[in-house]
Structure formats: C-alpha cells, structure tokens
Design a protein around this motif. Structure first.
Motif, PDB file in Angstrom:
ATOM      1  N   ILE A  54       0.951  -1.277  -0.008  1.00 51.08           N
ATOM      2  CA  ILE A  54      -0.006   0.098   0.187  1.00 51.08           C
ATOM      3  C   ILE A  54       0.844   1.255   0.048  1.00 51.08           C
ATOM      4  O   ILE A  54       0.462   2.166  -0.503  1.00 51.08           O
ATOM      5  CB  ILE A  54      -1.102   0.058   1.119  1.00 51.08           C
ATOM      6  CG1 ILE A  54      -1.846  -1.165   1.068  1.00 51.08           C
ATOM      7  CG2 ILE A  54      -1.746   1.328   1.471  1.00 51.08           C
ATOM      8  CD1 ILE A  54      -2.725  -0.959  -0.132  1.00 51.08           C
ATOM      9  N   GLY A  86       1.739 -10.096   2.084  1.00 53.96           N
ATOM     10  CA  GLY A  86       0.593  -9.407   1.255  1.00 53.96           C
ATOM     11  C   GLY A  86       0.477  -9.762  -0.173  1.00 53.96           C
ATOM     12  O   GLY A  86       1.046 -11.002  -0.108  1.00 53.96           O
TER      13      GLY A  86
ATOM     14  N   LEU B 391      -4.983  -0.052   8.147  1.00 59.26           N
ATOM     15  CA  LEU B 391      -4.402  -0.714   7.121  1.00 59.26           C
ATOM     16  C   LEU B 391      -3.650  -1.816   7.016  1.00 59.26           C
ATOM     17  O   LEU B 391      -3.602  -2.742   6.336  1.00 59.26           O
ATOM     18  CB  LEU B 391      -3.856   0.450   6.053  1.00 59.26           C
ATOM     19  CG  LEU B 391      -4.852   1.399   5.652  1.00 59.26           C
ATOM     20  CD1 LEU B 391      -4.323   2.652   4.859  1.00 59.26           C
ATOM     21  CD2 LEU B 391      -5.837   0.773   4.793  1.00 59.26           C
ATOM     22  N   LEU B 394      -5.376  -4.977   8.066  1.00 60.18           N
ATOM     23  CA  LEU B 394      -5.929  -5.367   6.874  1.00 60.18           C
ATOM     24  C   LEU B 394      -5.052  -6.137   5.767  1.00 60.18           C
ATOM     25  O   LEU B 394      -5.324  -7.419   5.328  1.00 60.18           O
ATOM     26  CB  LEU B 394      -6.894  -4.371   5.894  1.00 60.18           C
ATOM     27  CG  LEU B 394      -8.042  -3.837   6.459  1.00 60.18           C
ATOM     28  CD1 LEU B 394      -8.587  -2.600   5.744  1.00 60.18           C
ATOM     29  CD2 LEU B 394      -9.263  -4.827   6.603  1.00 60.18           C
ATOM     30  N   GLU B 395      -4.073  -5.668   5.855  1.00 58.49           N
ATOM     31  CA  GLU B 395      -2.832  -6.260   5.035  1.00 58.49           C
ATOM     32  C   GLU B 395      -2.486  -7.653   5.569  1.00 58.49           C
ATOM     33  O   GLU B 395      -2.352  -8.402   4.866  1.00 58.49           O
ATOM     34  CB  GLU B 395      -1.614  -5.441   4.815  1.00 58.49           C
ATOM     35  CG  GLU B 395      -1.621  -4.391   3.733  1.00 58.49           C
ATOM     36  CD  GLU B 395      -0.184  -3.655   3.702  1.00 58.49           C
ATOM     37  OE1 GLU B 395       0.775  -4.117   3.065  1.00 58.49           O
ATOM     38  OE2 GLU B 395      -0.416  -2.446   3.828  1.00 58.49           O
ATOM     39  N   MET B 400      -6.193  -7.412   2.059  1.00 62.45           N
ATOM     40  CA  MET B 400      -5.853  -6.596   1.086  1.00 62.45           C
ATOM     41  C   MET B 400      -5.413  -7.184  -0.190  1.00 62.45           C
ATOM     42  O   MET B 400      -5.653  -6.701  -1.273  1.00 62.45           O
ATOM     43  CB  MET B 400      -4.709  -5.706   1.550  1.00 62.45           C
ATOM     44  CG  MET B 400      -5.054  -4.345   2.350  1.00 62.45           C
ATOM     45  SD  MET B 400      -6.127  -3.329   1.300  1.00 62.45           S
ATOM     46  CE  MET B 400      -6.103  -2.014   2.393  1.00 62.45           C
TER      47      MET B 400
END
Lengths: 99, 710
Positions: A54, A86, B391, B394-395, B400
């Motif tokens: 991100i 991720g 965030l 979530l990752e 994500m």
C-alpha cells in the motif's frame, strides 16, 4: 493427474486466471504444486512476480518487505520477498522462441 | 574438517596439493579423504577416518538443512531462519552406528547397536534447483554435476520441507536424474501436520525411487532412521538415472525411454516433465486432511472477491476504516491541539519574553510559525497512526490481497494495463515511489500513461487536509467525507486513464495478471505495529523536514510587506508579499467558489507538499487574526468564514470544489522530480498542465452544480 503442469499453469494465466486458487481450480493441480510451479516459472523467467504494497516504508527500499535480499529496490524486483504477507502480483511474460 | 569459502577458493586441508594458480582450483569433496581437521574455525572436532563415505546435504534455503547438519555433526554453526543461511560449504563428521534394526517411528529412541560408522557430512549451499540462478546454486551444481566422477559424494541427502513438498521436490527430481545414491529427509513435519497435510513416507519413497525419512533436527528425532537409510543406499547398487517415457520424443538421441539429461528437451519441456513427476509424487505421498484455514479462506473469498459483492464489501471496509479513524482519533486530535495552542505556545511566549524577545519577529516566527504550523500537523499523528494501524491489520490479515483482486478486475475492464495496477496502488501511500514503480512496465507508453495517472491517486499527505476540512465542516460525517474523496480519486484515475487511452494511446495492450491469495490469518501484533510505525515515521519525517522549511519560507513571505512605507514584519499578512501573490491568482479560482487569498495561498504552498497546506493555514490565521491571539487554534471557525465569504454562502459546494481541486492538482515537487526522472521534462510539464486543467474544470463544475443544491 495433469500432464505438463507448468504449461497448464501458463495456459491458465493466459486464459485469465485471477489467483493461484483459480489456477488450481482450472488446472486440477494441487495448490502446493501450483505454488511451486509459479516459483519455477519465475526462476525460468517465464513469468514475473512482484510484491504489492500500500505504501513504501520510510526506511527506503532496503527496509521494504518487497525489497530484494541485497537491499535493492523492491518495486520492480525480480521476485517477491520470502517475508511477504501481502498480495503478490504475477504478470505473465511469454518468452519468444529464439530464431 | 575443511570447507570451501567460495567457488574456486579452497582452505587448508581441503584441496591437496594446492594448485599454483589458485583461481583454477575447483571445489572437491574428497581431495584428501580424512584430511586433518582445520579450516572452518567455528567447528572444531575430529576428522572422519580415511575412506569414510562422503554424504552431501542438499536442499533449498530455510528447510532446516543447517540445523540438521549441526545436529548430526554436533557443530556449532550459526543457524537462522533467513534465506542463504548456508552461504559456505561446511564439512563435518557424522558419527553414527549401523543399527541391527531400524524402526518406523519418527520419535525413535531405540538403543543403537552394532558397529560404529562415520560419515563425512558436507553441507552444500542452499539451492532450489541445480539450474543455477545464484552463486550459491552454481556452487551446489558444480559440486554435484560438474565435478569429476571420482569427486562425487557417495550419497546425497536432500532435505525437503514437508509443508511445501512440491517446492522441495524439483531438486529431488534433478538429483534422481544424476543417478547418485539418494535419501530424502523430510523436515517441518509438525508444520505440515498443523496445516492438515499428512505424508505417507512409504508411498512417497516408492514414487520417488529413494528412501524417505521424517526427521526433526530441533528435537533430535529421526537421526538413526536417516543413518540407516543412508547406509542402505550406500550398500545397495548405485541407482540408474531417472529415465522417462516421453511421447513424441522417439527421435531423441536415446529413443523414447531415456535419461532426461540426454533427451535434448527445451527447458520448459524438461521442467514440465519434472513437474509431472512432482505432481505424481505429491498425489501419491500426501493427503490433505482438509486444511481448515484454506477451506475457510475459500468460503470467505466466495463473497469478498465476487464480481458485484466484492467491490461493495471493499468499499464498505474502506468506509469503516475512515469512519473509525476519524471518530476515534478526533478527541486525541483535539487534546493535542489544545496542548500546542495552549501550554506550548504560552510557554514559548513566556520564555521569549523572559529573554527580552517578546513581541519581536522572533516570537512571531517561533509561535505563529513553527509552533502553529508544525504543531497543527502533529495533531494528526494519532489519526495517521490509527489509519496506518487499520490498513496494516487489513494487509496482515490477507484482506488487502482480495481488495487487490477486486480493484484489478475493475482496471482490466476499462482496458488499463494490468501491471499499472501496482504503481497505482503504491500511489495511495505516496506518489513518489509510485512514479518510480512505473519502471516495471515494459512498454514506454504504459510507463508514461501510468506516471501521468499516479498523481490522481490520493496519497496519505492529502488525507490530513481532507480530515481537517471534514472534521471542521461535517464533524459527524467526517469518515464518509474522507471515504468519498478516495472514491473520487479512483474515479479520476479511471476517467483520466480512459481519456488518455482513447486519445494518445489507443493501441496499448493489457498484460494478463494473477494475484496470489494467501489464506486469511489472524494479524500479528509485532508485524502490524512494525508496519504502522514505519509509515508513521515517514509522516513525522516529512513534518520535521520539509514542513519546517516551508513554514520558514511562508513566515518570511508573510513578513515582507507588499505595500510601501512598512518595515519587515510590520504589516498584516493580507498586505504581505505572500498574500499579494495569492491575490493575483485568486480570480482564476473564483468560479470554483474559493477565490479568497487565504485558500489560494494554501494551495500554492501545497504545491511543495500537501502537508504544508495545513501548516500554512495555521500560520496565516494565527497571524491574520491578532484579536484571537489567545486562541490561535480556532482554525475551523476562520476556515468557515473564509469559505462562506468566497462562495457567497454556498459553503458546502465551495468546500467540495476545494477538496476536488486539492485531490487533482499537482501533489508535490518530489513527485514532479520523480516524474522528470522517469518520463522526462516534456511529459512532466504535460502532466502538470493536465492536472491543473482537470483540477480547475472539476472544481468549477463541482461548485457550479453544487451551489444549486447547497
């Protein structure tokens, strides 16, 4: 059992598979085999796998989970980091047969 | 004991006699069997008797190879869970016994009987395959494939990770093609069991054509079985290299049945054949007892990646993130604001008064400049920390990755290149690395297009301004307002992308793209907090660096009079050079409803960095309203007044137009610098013009339409 697993995985990518689970469903290969096949295809240069994040850590590319083991830039590194948690983006790059 | 430190470099006792030209020296297993122990230095111990069989340990990094080596030899070598642990070739002595009988249990503690046996154990560098992609793998290949036949090890033990069996079996397939005596040692059996994978070592051994032994070097389990298996293959006849029946390859040099190495296959065909063999071995030797985590993940994915429901869930999750962030952080933000505008400002004034600098430009710079500007930005620390935390959660949970699938699908539908997704996602964190990330795009047109789209992704710096305005004007719906800005950002990327694609880049193709979806997991506190801190540190670094510099420049410009007859620091801000520049630009933005110099000047400063918008507002209002000097933190009321005056009472419409403008115009000079580096000056200038035109047109449209509603 599937014949030519690597070709089947490549074909699934080309047909628009969106995730490794999707590849597993399309090819009938075990999820672990698909994962290993992707690693092998990356090593062979047939596909390209890149880490998604991100944002970037303030410590620079060297501290990024997608950075390479030698501390080089991760955005665009030749493969995802072993420490990733991720998503990994896999892009297909077909090698053209040499003339 | 001896070792090779690198390819071609030998240490004492390893290669004898030494060659005159050291660069020609090749690593060998048995230049002097039973040589004097020496070399490594970190592994003192006895040498194996002359003629002891040489057993090579082979395997990928992180499968427990070095741990097994240390367990078997008693060596004290550094063992860690990171790639490339075994960067050198280690040698050790493995003393064991030829047991009268072996048992099947992994936890075997049967008393050893009969004669003692000693092996020379060689720990080869970690390698995924014998097709070298790194110096480590090249050395392993050299020691197993390229050496003279009499230099080959007597037996090879391949360490395989039971939890990722398929990944470990490629090198097993290659070693089987060499015709070397082979034993497969399975590690990580507890992890495999935890994941619901059961391994039938007998069935696997039958399929592989070599003994398979479960070991747990950390608990010293399975050692005697491994020793027995190695003795077994040493006593047996040397196995024939794995041959294969390849349909359609009857014309190969050795006919339809041939050792793979001689078949003349292309690399993909060869690897495909090996994977077919691997697939067969995995099928025969493993049983998935129902990975609960994977099944649960599949079930959740059925909803969160669904074509229609997926985007809805994604938007709902993001709305929740912004809602939680603004709601929970608001009281903390107010408290910090109170500290900076109260005790910190008052304390600074008191100290300055004490040293005789009260009421001087120094006080103005420190209190109204640094404390007001940087202090205002620092009030956002709890908010940014909370958002980064959510965030990161979530990752780490794996969600994500699903969000990426959902977003990517949308991008592909509108025909944008698949790979462009990566830099655009990065852009939501910061535009600068996102522009750099366009390098991954193979096509120059794709690179230029994506670099031009990146500034429209709403970076975290812009978030601070959204939050300030949203909490000021719509405190109860602040989360929804911020969420709406992110939606606008996505729509802008799509719209501008389509616009450019239908005009400048009509022939650009799209790459296929696949995203790996890891199973959902409970986020770990350590990783989540670490990610949060990394990002927060970046925010603080900006606040402490570029913002301080901007505050100084803004203070300087606000102190220089634009009217004659006044001295430095003696004019109200509205008569300063700072305001004069903004006033000359303001008419251009009047149609958008925010043509006041106070807002325009903040946008000009925001050209440097978006965080500076807030600090410049804080400076402007702290100085411009001397009557409220006791409460310079009343920024909200002053912003209300400014927007109301500029818009003729249509505050909501003007605010929306301002936020859209802020989102769409040039993000910061650092992004411009990155763009210039990646796509050149010409495209960078085009991008700035594009951003300004899009920002102005959208802001004007938003205000003109909005004023009919608000």
């Amino acid at each position: 059992m599937s014949r030519r697993p690597l070709s089947a995985v490549l074909a699934a990518f080309e047909a628009g598979a969106e995730s490794l689970d999707d590849v597993s469903r399309r090819t009938g290969l075990d999820r672990d085999v698909v994962s290993a096949a992707v690693d092998q295809l990356v090593r062979m240069g047939r596909i390209d796998a890149r880490e998604l994040a991100i944002g970037c850590p303030s410590g620079g590319c060297g501290s990024c989970a997608s950075g390479t083991s030698d501390g080089q830039a991760g955005c665009g590194a030749d493969g995802p980091s072993g420490t990733r948690s991720g998503p990994v983006l896999v892009t297909l790059s077909l090698r053209r047969p040499s003339a | 004991m001896t070792e090779v430190r690198d390819r071609g470099e030998t240490t004492q006792g390893y290669a004898a006699p030494p060659r005159p030209d050291a660069t020609l020296a090749r690593p060998r297993f048995r230049a002097s069997r039973g040589a004097t122990p020496s070399c490594h230095g970190d592994v003192p111990g006895a040498a194996a008797p002359a003629g002891s069989p040489v057993v090579a340990l082979v395997g990928a990094p992180n499968v427990g190879k070095s741990t097994l080596f240390n367990t078997l030899t008693g060596a004290k070598r550094t063992v860690g869970n990171w790639p490339g642990t075994t960067v050198e070739v280690g040698r050790g002595v493995w003393p064991t016994t030829r047991a009268a009988a072996t048992c099947d249990c992994e936890t075997c503690t049967c008393p050893r009987q009969a004669e003692p046996v000693t092996f020379t154990l060689v720990d080869l560098p970690g390698a995924y395959s014998l097709d070298p992609a790194s110096p480590d793998e090249a050395l392993t290949r050299e020691l197993l494939v390229d050496v003279e036949p009499d230099e080959l090890p007597d037996a090879v033990v391949v360490i395989a990770d039971a939890a990722h069996l398929a990944r470990s079996l490629y090198i097993v397939a290659q070693v089987r093609e060499l015709g070397l005596p082979l034993v497969v040692a399975l590690t990580m059996n507890d992890v495999a069991r935890h994941r619901g994978i059961e391994i039938d070592t007998y069935a696997l051994a039958e399929q592989i054509g070599a003994p398979v032994v479960a070991v747990d070097p950390r608990r010293r389990q399975g050692e005697s079985n491994l020793a027995a298996a190695v003795l077994g293959v040493l006593d047996a006849e040397r196995p024939a290299p794995r041959a294969v029946d390849l349909p359609g390859h009857d014309g190969s040099p050795c006919g339809a049945m041939c050792p793979l190495a001689d078949c003349g296959l292309e690399d993909l065909e060869l690897a495909d054949e090996r994977f077919e063999w691997i697939d067969g071995a995995v099928h025969a030797g493993t049983r998935d007892t129902g990975d609960a985590r994977r099944v649960r993940s599949d079930l959740i994915d059925r909803f969160v990646t669904a074509p229609v429901l997926g985007p809805v869930i994604f938007l709902a999750v993001m709305w929740l993130v912004f809602q939680i962030t603004t709601t929970v952080a608001a009281p903390l933000q107010d408290a910090l604001d109170g500290i900076f505008t109260g005790p910190v400002s008052d304390g600074t004034r008191g100290v300055l008064a004490g040293v005789g600098l009260g009421g001087t430009p120094v006080e103005g710079f420190l209190v109204d400049g640094l404390v007001a500007g940087v202090g205002m930005l620092l009030t956002f620390v709890p908010l940014m920390a909370l958002m980064f935390l959510l965030l990161a959660l979530l990752e780490d949970s794996g969600y994500m990755a699903r969000a990426a699938v959902v977003t990517d699908r949308m991008m592909r539908r509108i025909g944008l290149p698949g790979r462009a997704f990566l830099p655009l996602v990065v852009g939501f964190g910061c535009n600068v690395p996102a522009v750099a990330a366009t390098r991954i795009l193979p096509n120059a047109r794709q690179r230029v297009l994506t670099a031009l789209l990146v500034p429209f992704t709403s970076c975290s710096a812009r978030l601070t301004v959204y939050v300030l305005l949203a909490t000021t004007f719509y405190p109860r719906q602040a989360g929804t307002v911020v969420f709406a800005m992110y939606l606008v950002s996505i729509l802008l990327v799509v719209a501008v992308g389509l616009l450019l694609k239908s005009t400048l880049w009509r022939t650009m193709g799209a790459d296929p793209l696949v995203i790996d979806l890891p199973p959902y997991q409970l986020p770990t506190a350590r990783l989540t907090l670490s990610v949060m801190w990394q990002r927060l540190k970046g925010f603080l670094r900006t606040a402490s660096g570029i913002i301080v510099a901007t505050v100084c420049v803004v203070w300087l410009l606000q102190s220089i009079p634009a009217v004659s007859g006044a001295g430095f620091g003696e004019v109200p801000v509205s008569d300063s050079v700072y305001a004069a520049v903004a006033k000359s630009i303001a008419p251009l933005l009047s149609p958008a409803g925010f043509g006041q110099w106070e807002t325009v000047s903040a946008l000009v400063v925001g050209f440097i960095a978006k965080e500076a918008v807030i600090s410049s507002w804080a400076q402007t209002y702290a100085i411009a309203e001397p009557a409220s000097e006791r409460e310079p933190g009343q920024l909200g009321a002053q912003l209300h007044q400014t927007f109301e005056m500029a818009s003729g009472g249509h505050t909501g419409a003007a605010l929306a137009a301002f936020m859209v403008f802020l989102l769409a115009y040039t993000p910061c000079v650092a992004t411009l610098s990155a763009q210039k580096r990646e796509i050149g000056l010409r495209w960078t200038v085009f991008g700035v013009l594009l951003q300004l035109v899009v920002a102005w047109a959208l802001a004007v449209a938003t205000f003109q339409i909005g004023r009919m509603i608000w």
